[in-house]
Structures are given as C-alpha cells and as structure tokens.
Design an enzyme around this catalytic site. Structure first.
Site, PDB file in Angstrom:
ATOM      1  N   LYS A 177      -5.841   1.621  10.271  1.00 44.23           N
ATOM      2  CA  LYS A 177      -4.505   1.372   9.709  1.00 44.23           C
ATOM      3  C   LYS A 177      -4.563   0.316   8.608  1.00 44.23           C
ATOM      4  O   LYS A 177      -4.014   0.489   7.516  1.00 44.23           O
ATOM      5  CB  LYS A 177      -3.567   0.899  10.820  1.00 44.23           C
ATOM      6  CG  LYS A 177      -2.218   0.419  10.329  1.00 44.23           C
ATOM      7  CD  LYS A 177      -1.396   1.563   9.763  1.00 44.23           C
ATOM      8  CE  LYS A 177      -0.067   1.072   9.256  1.00 44.23           C
ATOM      9  NZ  LYS A 177       0.767   2.151   8.729  1.00 44.23           N
ATOM     10  N   CYS A 185       4.735  -3.580   4.841  1.00 41.75           N
ATOM     11  CA  CYS A 185       3.378  -3.200   5.249  1.00 41.75           C
ATOM     12  C   CYS A 185       2.326  -3.583   4.227  1.00 41.75           C
ATOM     13  O   CYS A 185       1.454  -4.407   4.484  1.00 41.75           O
ATOM     14  CB  CYS A 185       3.326  -1.692   5.446  1.00 41.75           C
ATOM     15  SG  CYS A 185       4.612  -1.134   6.470  1.00 41.75           S
TER      16      CYS A 185
HETATM   17  N1  SAJ Z   1       3.556   0.523  -5.468  1.00 41.39           N
HETATM   18  C1  SAJ Z   1       3.037   0.275  -6.735  1.00 41.39           C
HETATM   19  N2  SAJ Z   1       2.193   1.193  -7.293  1.00 41.39           N
HETATM   20  C2  SAJ Z   1       1.842   2.337  -6.630  1.00 41.39           C
HETATM   21  C3  SAJ Z   1       2.372   2.566  -5.339  1.00 41.39           C
HETATM   22  C4  SAJ Z   1       3.226   1.650  -4.775  1.00 41.39           C
HETATM   23  O1  SAJ Z   1       3.329  -0.741  -7.362  1.00 41.39           O
HETATM   24  O2  SAJ Z   1       1.090   3.143  -7.193  1.00 41.39           O
HETATM   25  C5  SAJ Z   1       4.433  -0.467  -4.851  1.00 41.39           C
HETATM   26  C6  SAJ Z   1       5.806   0.099  -4.502  1.00 41.39           C
HETATM   27  O3  SAJ Z   1       6.688  -0.063  -5.586  1.00 41.39           O
HETATM   28  C7  SAJ Z   1       6.217  -0.760  -3.304  1.00 41.39           C
HETATM   29  C8  SAJ Z   1       4.893  -1.086  -2.645  1.00 41.39           C
HETATM   30  O4  SAJ Z   1       3.869  -0.834  -3.604  1.00 41.39           O
HETATM   31  O5  SAJ Z   1       6.797  -1.972  -3.736  1.00 41.39           O
HETATM   32  C9  SAJ Z   1       4.607  -0.296  -1.360  1.00 41.39           C
HETATM   33  O6  SAJ Z   1       4.985   1.045  -1.598  1.00 41.39           O
HETATM   34  P1  SAJ Z   1       4.169   2.222  -0.846  1.00 41.39           P
HETATM   35  O7  SAJ Z   1       4.876   3.484  -1.084  1.00 41.39           O
HETATM   36  O8  SAJ Z   1       2.750   2.160  -1.250  1.00 41.39           O
HETATM   37  O9  SAJ Z   1       4.155   1.789   0.669  1.00 41.39           O
HETATM   38  P2  SAJ Z   1       5.212   1.826   1.871  1.00 41.39           P
HETATM   39  O10 SAJ Z   1       5.228   0.448   2.419  1.00 41.39           O
HETATM   40  O11 SAJ Z   1       6.495   2.433   1.501  1.00 41.39           O
HETATM   41  O12 SAJ Z   1       4.451   2.792   2.914  1.00 41.39           O
HETATM   42  C10 SAJ Z   1       3.092   2.529   3.181  1.00 41.39           C
HETATM   43  C11 SAJ Z   1       2.380   3.844   3.375  1.00 41.39           C
HETATM   44  N3  SAJ Z   1       0.947   3.608   3.512  1.00 41.39           N
HETATM   45  C12 SAJ Z   1       0.132   4.176   2.593  1.00 41.39           C
HETATM   46  O13 SAJ Z   1       0.568   4.837   1.678  1.00 41.39           O
HETATM   47  C13 SAJ Z   1      -1.320   3.927   2.786  1.00 41.39           C
HETATM   48  C14 SAJ Z   1       2.852   4.514   4.633  1.00 41.39           C
HETATM   49  O14 SAJ Z   1       2.058   5.677   4.890  1.00 41.39           O
HETATM   50  C15 SAJ Z   1       2.721   3.571   5.786  1.00 41.39           C
HETATM   51  O15 SAJ Z   1       3.192   4.186   6.986  1.00 41.39           O
HETATM   52  C16 SAJ Z   1       3.528   2.332   5.519  1.00 41.39           C
HETATM   53  O16 SAJ Z   1       3.008   1.696   4.329  1.00 41.39           O
HETATM   54  C17 SAJ Z   1       3.345   1.451   6.731  1.00 41.39           C
HETATM   55  O17 SAJ Z   1       4.290   1.501   7.554  1.00 41.39           O
HETATM   56  O18 SAJ Z   1       2.276   0.906   6.906  1.00 41.39           O
END
Ligand code: SAJ
Length: 429
Positions: free
Chosen positions: A212, A266
């Site tokens: 994770k 997360c």
């Molecule tokens: N972000 C960026 N650039 C990107 C992707 C995201 O700047 O290319 C930023 C987003 O704007 C946001 C942050 O990162 O502020 C997190 O966004 P995210 O979509 O990456 O993550 P979460 O927190 O919405 O969901 C993640 C997911 N984990 C992964 O993608 C590995 C989800 O599958 C998990 O279940 C969740 O964290 C968690 O609960 O751990």
C-alpha cells in the site's frame, strides 16, 4: 465460505469504511458499522451518507432499508457480536510527521474486549510497516486469545480512487497479507465475494502493509519528478504538459502531471510512514523525503509566478479548495498553503469551489464568493481541476492575470485573445 449467518463489524465509516459496509451489505451480508461520530451513525441509520461519492447514497439507503446495514457508537458491542471485524479508521500524521495510530489502537482496544474464538480481524487502514505484527497482534492477544490459532489476523489495503470508489472497490485487485495461511484464506474468501478483481496473497502482513505504501509513494515521487521537470521547462519556454504527453507515448514511460502540490489524506501522508520505518532501521529515504519537499514547495512556486507577472495585482481569486478535481474533500489541500502565502503578501483573497460548502471554504480565512464574482479579481489562480473551470472562456477574463496550475485550459487560445495567461510548466516571458 457462506456469509449468511455472518455479521461483519466495520470500524470507521468514512470515505472507505462506509462504501465497504454498503457493498458488503448489498451482497446480503449483515453489517454493523462502528463509528465514534454520533452524527455519522445517525445519518447512516437514516440511510444517509454525509459526503459525496457517486452511487454510495443509493447503496446505503437500500442496505439500511433491507436491514443489512446499521451503525452504532457502541464499539464494544460491535466487537462482541461480529464474526469478522474490519478496521478502516484514519491514520493521520503528527506535526513531526510520525504516524498517529491513535484511532487504530482505540479500535483494537475495543475489539479485544469482544474478541471471540474463530473471529477474523482485518486491518485496512494505511499503517507503517510492522504495525500489524508489533502493535495490533499484541493488543488483540491481551484478550487471552492466541493470534493464528484462536483468532485470525490479516492486512488488506483499500485502493479505491475517491469519486470512483464503488467501481474500484468491486473491480480492483485485492492485496492480502495474513498472519498465517488460515488468516489469509479466510480473508481471501471474503474479498472474492465483493470484488471481481484478482485476489493477490503476499508473504505476510508486513508485506501487504508495504504494498500500500509503495503504491502511494510511487505516485508522490512521480508527481515530484513532473513538478521538477515543469520548473525546468518554464526556464526554456517549453510547455511541460505537451512534452510529458509526448514522452508518455513511450511504452514504458508514465510521467505524472505537474500541479500546485499534492493533497488528499493519502498521497502526501503515506510516504512519511516509509521515511519513519527507514529511519528506525538506520536507512535514509532521501528520494522519498526530497519528493515530499518538492511537492510541498509548489504553492510557493505558484506565488512566484504571481509576483513575477504581477502588474498591479491587489485582488486574487483562488479557484478550487478541494484537493483535486470533482471531489468535495479538502484534506491536505495545496490551496491552504497558497492562501496563507497570499494573505502574508497582503493580497485581497477570495475563493470559489463548486464542490465545497461556503462554511468549509471560509475556514481557510477567505471569503467564499460566487463564480461570476470570483472572475472580477485582478488575478485568478486555478488550483483544482473541477470540470466547471474547464469551460472558462477568454472573454470572461479579458484583462486579468490567469495562473493555471492544472492543464485544463488552452493557454494559446487565452494568449491569442490578449489574456495574460501563465501556467505551471507553461509560461511566456
Ligand atoms: N496529483 C498531481 N499530479 C498527478 C496526479 C495527482 O499533482 O499526476 C495530485 C492531485 O491533484 C491530488 C493529489 O496528487 O492533489 C492526490 O491525487 P491522487 O488522485 O493521486 O490520489 P488520491 O488521494 O485521490 O487517491 C490515491 C490513489 N492511490 C493511487 O493512485 C496509487 C487511490 O487508489 C488510493 O486508494 C488513495 O490514494 C488512498 O486512499 O490511498
């Protein structure tokens, strides 16, 4: 394994716990939710969920109506009456970036009071590696029962993307780490009941805890790489998102998208659990630590763009308080840091977010205004890629400074219309 006469107790009814409870209950398994928040419990027992997640409301309403789902604040009672117990409580970090396991420990303190022979306990909360072995197992064995013999223990991380949780929870692969084979087998039987995804058993509990953390840390480090690349692109008049998209045509390249920082409960948190365990064993976690610093520095970079192109800007609108597009969640939002910096630099700041309630927005010391009103400020900073902002037109912001931190607008279109459009990874001097 047949679950007709099984009761599943879910500790923690938040963004993951409630969807988990609702999906299990809609598979005709009796679920009793346990949460310390009386309002949450009351809402659920009325078939209401108190946060936005597509499809969740109807699942909760249906399960409660059919008497497969109910909730209580009596945690001990849930432990005493359940056969399988799943712990899905938050694991934030303290100011010193160390893991705060208060909620996990509190849940286990209640579970041990009701633990019975044959029970299965599953931890889903994201925790530092070795938490299951060194904290949860000893706590539960204070019941006098022996782990792996009298009761079973496993770890299985949730991995559902907010805003797509129901689909991902019922389709994503499920990782399972059991204290022993029997623990892993019982857990696999449960999750194969609710997900069409693969069931992947790893060596043990600690391995599953590590999976994770690696997933989310991979994401944080890759976002940091893209943010660093974007800052270089700004110096050489290259559009970072254009070149990232081009690079990603390579079959083995997956550069992430630059942005104003990393929010959510997360991605910006989980890497610290790895830093903590590394330090415990005398390892450095340089890349992971530096990536966290790069991502946390992005709100300052946004301010730099403003001061660099500031031609008599005094009023600023922050578009987007949620931590990412089309969600109502503001946890660890980069907008918080940006607003603090803008206020420190004496700008008049207002904010707008179509998904976040005014009273939540105003906890960030800014006035929440209507969208039309927000477009009247001298400078408009787009912090969150909500769909609404993708429809912004140059004519709406003719004489403004636009700073976009997400690649949701066509910069050339705005510049050709005479708008002073700047963006992370795409500025024109
Ligand atoms: N972000 C960026 N650039 C990107 C992707 C995201 O700047 O290319 C930023 C987003 O704007 C946001 C942050 O990162 O502020 C997190 O966004 P995210 O979509 O990456 O993550 P979460 O927190 O919405 O969901 C993640 C997911 N984990 C992964 O993608 C590995 C989800 O599958 C998990 O279940 C969740 O964290 C968690 O609960 O751990």
């Amino acid at each position: 394994m047949n679950f007709d006469n099984t009761q599943i107790g879910i500790f923690g009814l938040g963004h993951i716990g409630l969807p988990t409870a609702a999906i299990l209950a809609n598979n005709n398994i009796h679920v009793l939710g346990a949460d310390v928040n009386e309002n949450t419990v009351k809402n659920i027992n009325q078939g209401i969920c108190n946060f936005e997640e597509p499809g969740l409301n109807s699942l909760v309403k249906e399960a409660v109506k059919n008497n497969y789902l109910s909730a209580t604040t009596d945690l001990e009672y849930v432990a005493k009456t359940s056969d399988i117990i799943i712990v899905i409580v938050p694991t934030p970090i303290f100011e010193n970036k160390k893991a705060d396991l208060t909620y996990v420990i509190s849940a286990c303190e209640n579970i041990k009071k009701g633990l019975k022979k044959g029970n299965l306990v599953i931890i889903e909360s994201t925790v530092p590696p070795e938490t299951g072995l060194n904290i949860v197992k000893p706590l539960l064995e204070e019941s006098g029962l022996i782990c792996g013999e009298d009761f079973y223990l496993s770890y299985s991380p949730e991995r559902a993307l907010p805003n797509n949780t129901i689909y991902e929870m019922t389709h994503n692969a499920r990782i399972i780490g059991g204290f022993n084979e029997k623990s892993a087998d019982l857990t696999a039987q449960l999750y194969s009941y609710i997900t069409q995804g693969e069931i992947i058993k790893v060596k043990n509990i600690t391995s599953a805890e590590m999976v994770k953390l690696m997933e989310n840390t991979y994401r944080d480090v890759n976002i940091a790489l893209s943010n660093e690349l974007a800052k270089i692109c700004e110096k050489i008049n290259v559009n970072a998102n254009e070149v990232i998209s081009a690079a990603n045509y390579h079959p083995r390249v997956n550069l992430h998208t630059p942005g104003p920082g990393v929010g959510g409960h997360c991605i910006p948190i989980d890497p610290y659990f790895l830093i903590e365990i590394a330090e415990k064993y005398g390892e450095t976690a340089t890349l992971i630590s530096d990536s966290r610093m790069i991502n946390d520095s992005m709100p300052e970079h946004v301010l730099d763009l403003l001061t660099r192109f500031d031609n008599n800007v005094s009023s600023v609108s922050v578009l987007g308080i949620a931590y990412k597009g089309n969600v109502d969640d503001v946890r660890e939002t980069p907008s918080k840091k940006l607003i603090e910096l803008l206020l420190e630099n004496k700008y008049d700041v207002v904010a707008h977010d179509p998904m976040v309630k005014d009273e939540i927005i105003e906890t960030f010391n800014v006035k929440s205004v209507e969208y039309e009103e927000s477009l009247k400020s001298d400078c408009i900073i787009i912090m969150t890629d909500h769909d609404l902002y993708k429809d912004l037109k140059p004519e709406q912001v003719k004489d403004k400074l636009i700073i976009s931190t997400k690649p949701i607008l066509d910069g050339d279109e705005f510049r050709e219309a005479g708008v002073n459009y700047q963006a992370i990874g795409d500025i024109v001097l």
